[in-house]
Motif scaffolding. Structure first.
Motif, short mmCIF file in Angstrom:
data_model
loop_
_atom_site.label_atom_id
_atom_site.label_comp_id
_atom_site.label_asym_id
_atom_site.label_seq_id
_atom_site.Cartn_x
_atom_site.Cartn_y
_atom_site.Cartn_z
N LEU A 260 3.68 11.64 -10.05
CA LEU A 260 2.86 12.83 -10.29
C LEU A 260 3.66 14.11 -10.08
N HIS A 261 4.54 14.08 -9.10
CA HIS A 261 5.36 15.25 -8.86
C HIS A 261 6.31 15.50 -10.03
N LEU B 152 3.60 5.97 -2.58
CA LEU B 152 4.75 6.86 -2.64
C LEU B 152 5.31 6.95 -4.05
N LYS B 153 5.36 5.82 -4.75
CA LYS B 153 5.84 5.84 -6.13
C LYS B 153 4.91 6.68 -7.02
N VAL C 3 0.83 -1.22 0.00
CA VAL C 3 0.00 0.00 0.00
C VAL C 3 0.85 1.25 0.00
N ALA C 4 1.74 1.36 0.99
CA ALA C 4 2.49 2.60 1.15
C ALA C 4 3.48 2.80 0.02
#
Length: 910
Positions: free
Chosen positions: A845-846, A839-840, A834-835
């Motif tokens: 998106l960033h 984060l990926k 999940v985490a």
């Protein structure tokens, strides 16, 4: 049935029993299937009756039953025989009538034997067997008395050394006659009616006579014997006698006549010069008539000693049967080889190791019928009117460590093969007859008994004793000194100091590889068949290359042979005297006073090693006492009390010494039991059966064993005392180490106490200022109650509600993750599945958000991008970046795009 067949098929037919014994001996090592019938045969026989006269009567009986069809007999058991009953009569037995399954098994067994035994292997197998039979020499020693009638005679010995094959084919008497004829090599050739005669001639000096042998015709010899002068005469030699005269023929020394060594020369008186004429010298140079050497006759013969080298149980029935057939009594050896006297004495272990195969010690006397035993022991009766005797006894011997290793490797290699074929090249071309015999008969029905090491004798149930053999005290004290071999140019002081150090591999005494020796335990098998024959079996110490005569040290056969040709010759009047002499020399073989090599003085080596370890124990006590003296706790070092390797090695060495001395003590006790049994049974023999010298030999042997047992007991006490001292020393060192650790622990406790005081001070300050800081933070919150503004949010109750609930949740989750395995597993899965993807995704998106709008994205692989234009566009928008930063961002984007494409591809495949 004719009368001839009736005589042939009568019970106890000597010819048939002899044929059965010969067939059984020739079938040794072959699997025998004996088929017997279960159905009765109907026979019509002629019977007589007082009333009706002669009539035909039908009887039913099994002709080939288990008693008549079995090859084994109580007198000659055959172990490798399987008796299979057939449900038919004796007529259907040879053709396996109605037994097709058994017939198929029989054919399969023969086919497997033929298939696994090719012509080449069979030729090599038989060649090795013939080489063993022809290369093994049997010693035949004829004891006889010579002298003038009415005066005490002297005992002489005439020896023959035929091969084992010749001995079994012709018998001892024919071999001895062939020896008298001078044909030692070929039994079929005769030199006519000729016999050797002793003549005295001078060698290099007239006053030093040497015995040589010449041959004369029997008629001339008999005439010369009647008029011969008993004093030796000297004649000047025509040719100087060579030093090596053992291979010259017909010029032979007494060594080839009676097996003895050269007779000692008479002492030569010192020559004194004077003016008188030398009449004595001239008289010595005059040629005189030869002195005759008397040969044995039927009236002068006493008994024969027949010695067979190697303890091979398969040769025993052959040798005893040959002697019995020569004496005309096939049953002469029957009681000697019955199960109670022979086969039941063999020890065999479950793991079938060769060192666990030996004959248990025993000494039994078989009295003839009518004789009474006074000791109350029940034994079988003798097979004839003479007393028969059996002795099986172990004795201590030696061997080189290298030869012991070669033998162990050969036994291991041979054990991996089910049969003796195929014969390896190393065995076929070996010079050692013992190795060939081991390869040929290690796993046979009546196997060879190999020489055993001291540990193999003491622990026959162990499968492998190679580690214990390498830890023998004798080997460790006689093996090559590696320090002396590696540093030959070192000073003498360094060499001596290296030798004086004691450890598991210390105490070395030599640099020659052949100097390393180990203790072995051999067996003596002795039978007295009658008042004229004694047979012995024991393994020899084979001569090795460049052994410098060491093979003669402790040689039992050589010691007996030397004594019967010297001082003890006249003391062996019968086989019982000789048996006692053989037992005495077996006991003294290695422990006697004739051993000149210092590396074979076993008890002296043990005593020296115990003394060295005792001295080390004293030195260790003094060193411990010196290290124990200290003034304050800071001077104590625990390391010097923890390192006890040197003392522990010495303790293990003492344990090895004690173990080996216990094994030697066990051997001495078994020998004492055999000697005591022989003494008790010799006392009940009549003067006609034996002489009185054997009892004296046995008393000497018994006293010798008592003295050496006391010596062993003394060494055991010294070794055990040194062991107790080392244990006490190690215990005191352990206690001292505990004291040192207590001192160190007290110092650490003092340091910890100081640290705890500091922690306590900090804790006091924490207790004081923690509430103050907490309340200061609470009163610093901009809540409705503290600000006095009714519209201010939040309230103090809401703040405490959030603080307590969130803190409580975080504390519970942290405790679960810390102390619960399932919670930790769930946390790891949640982080992984999940985490990490979230984060990926956020990172991706960033990156997309930060990229310029005019930069092409998602192009095909290999599309070129102008990074300088991208940097210039960023600079115009006021978001200038370094070129390296743009390059890293583009690389991350490309890598992320590749990963997305790989995921899409795998999803499509699924």
């Amino acid at each position: 049935m004719s009368e001839a067949l009736r005589r042939d098929f009568t019970l106890r037919n000597n010819d048939l029993e002899t044929l059965n014994n010969k067939f059984a001996l020739n079938a040794v090592g072959i699997k025998i299937y004996s088929y017997v019938e279960l159905s009765d045969t109907h026979l019509s026989v002629l019977s007589t009756n007082d009333s009706s006269g002669e009539t035909l009567t039908t009887i039913r009986l099994c002709i080939v039953d288990s008693r008549s069809g079995r090859l084994s007999t109580p007198e000659l058991p055959y172990e490798d025989e399987e008796v299979i009953p057939l449900n038919t009569t004796h007529i259907g037995c040879p053709i396996f009538k109605d037994e097709d399954i058994l017939y198929g098994y029989y054919i399969d067994e023969i086919a497997a034997l033929v298939k696994n035994f090719s012509a080449e292997e069979r030729a090599a197998y038989h060649a090795l067997n013939n080489e063993i039979m022809k290369g093994t020499e049997v010693d035949i020693h004829q004891f006889y008395v010579v002298g003038t009638q009415g005066e005490p005679g002297s005992m002489k010995i005439l020896s023959a050394h035929p091969s084992l094959r010749t001995f079994l084919d012709y018998g001892p008497a024919e071999c001895m006659m062939n020896r008298l004829r001078g044909d030692d090599n070929d039994m079929g050739v005769s030199n006519g009616n000729r016999r050797p005669m002793i003549e005295l001639r001078s060698a290099s000096e007239p006053a030093a006579p040497t015995l040589i042998v010449t041959t004369v015709d029997s008629e001339d010899a008999s005439k010369d014997a009647s008029t011969a002068d008993t004093s030796p005469s000297l004649t000047p030699p025509s040719v100087a006698v060579p030093k090596n005269i053992h291979t010259r023929r017909p010029t032979l020394t007494p060594d080839t006549v009676d097996g003895s060594s050269l007779a000692p020369r008479k002492p030569v008186k010192a020559v004194q010069f004077s003016d008188a004429p030398h009449k004595d010298v001239d008289q010595l140079r005059r040629p005189q008539r030869a002195h005759l050497f008397p040969l044995p006759s039927s009236s002068s013969e006493r008994f024969k000693w027949i010695h067979v080298p190697f303890c091979h149980s398969g040769w025993v029935p052959h040798v005893l049967t040959t002697i019995s057939q020569e004496k005309g009594d096939p049953k002469l050896h029957s009681t000697l080889l019955m199960d109670k006297m022979w086969f039941s004495q063999h020890n065999r272990s479950r793991h079938a190791s060769s060192h666990a195969r030996f004959v248990r010690p025993m000494a039994k006397c078989l009295l003839p019928r009518g004789a009474e035993r006074h000791d109350g022991i029940t034994t079988p009766l003798s097979a004839n009117s003479d007393v028969q005797f059996v002795v099986y006894m172990p004795y201590l011997h030696w061997d080189t460590f290298k030869n012991m290793q070669r033998q162990a490797a050969l036994i291991k290699q041979r054990s991996l093969q089910a049969h003796a074929f195929p014969v390896t090249w190393e065995v076929a071309n070996s010079k050692s007859m013992e190795h060939k015999l081991i390869w040929q008969h290690l796993t046979s029905d009546r196997p060879v008994h190999c020489r055993r090491t001291l540990d193999q004798y003491g622990y026959p149930s162990l499968r492998n004793t190679s580690v214990r053999d390498a830890d023998q005290v004798l080997y460790k004290r006689t093996k090559p000194d590696e320090n002396a071999k590696s540093s030959k140019g070192a000073s003498t002081r360094k060499k001596l100091s290296a030798r004086s150090s004691v450890g598991r591999r210390s105490g070395l005494t030599g640099t020659d590889e052949n100097a390393a020796k180990v203790l072995m335990v051999d067996q003596l098998w002795l039978w007295i068949m009658d008042n004229q024959t004694v047979i012995t079996f024991f393994a020899p110490k084979e001569k090795e290359d460049n052994d410098n005569g060491l093979s003669r040290e402790g040689d039992l056969r050589g010691e007996i042979y030397q004594d019967i040709n010297g001082d003890f010759a006249n003391q062996c009047a019968d086989p019982f005297d000789f048996a006692a002499l053989a037992v005495m020399h077996a006991v003294k073989a290695l422990l006697g006073d004739r051993t000149t090599d210092r590396n074979l003085q076993v008890f002296r080596i043990f005593e020296e090693y115990i003394s060295i370890l005792t001295e080390q124990q004293t030195s260790s006590f003094k060193h411990f006492r010196n290290n124990h003296r200290f003034q304050n706790a800071k001077d104590i070092s625990a390391a010097q009390h923890i390192d006890n390797r040197r003392d522990l090695d010495a303790l293990l060495e003492l344990r090895d010494i004690e173990d080996e001395l216990n094994t030697i003590d066990k051997l001495i006790r078994e020998q004492q039991a055999c000697v005591a049994d022989m003494l008790s049974q010799y006392d009940h023999l009549t003067p006609r059966d034996r002489g009185h010298n054997g009892v004296e030999f046995l008393h000497i042997t018994s006293q010798f064993l008592v003295e050496h047992k006391e010596q062993v007991d003394g060494m055991l006490k010294s070794a055990r005392a040194a062991q107790r001292a080392f244990k006490d020393l190690l215990d005191m060192k352990q206690k001292q180490a505990n004291i040192v650790e207590a001192h160190l622990a007290r110092e650490q406790n003092e340091v910890a106490a100081d640290q705890s005081r500091s922690v306590m001070i900090f804790t006091v300050f924490t207790i004081i200022f923690l509430p103050l800081s907490f309340f200061a933070s609470v009163f610093g919150i901009n809540s409705r109650e503290w600000s006095s503004q009714p519209n201010n949010y939040p309230t103090l109750s809401n703040i405490f509600t959030y603080m307590v609930s969130i803190s409580l949740a975080v504390i519970i989750i942290a405790l679960l993750v810390a102390f619960n395995r399932f919670s930790r597993g769930m946390a790891r899965r949640a982080w992984k599945y999940v985490a990490i993807p979230i984060l990926k995704m956020l990172r991706w998106l960033h990156v997309i958000k930060r990229l310029p709008a005019d930069v092409p994205y998602g192009g095909a692989a290999g599309t070129s991008i102008d990074l300088e234009k991208m940097a210039l566009a960023e600079k115009e928008r006021g978001d200038a970046k370094r070129l390296s930063t743009i390059s890293r961002t583009h690389s991350m984007r490309m890598n992320w795009e590749d990963e997305l494409r790989w995921h899409r591809k795998n999803s499509a495949i699924e």
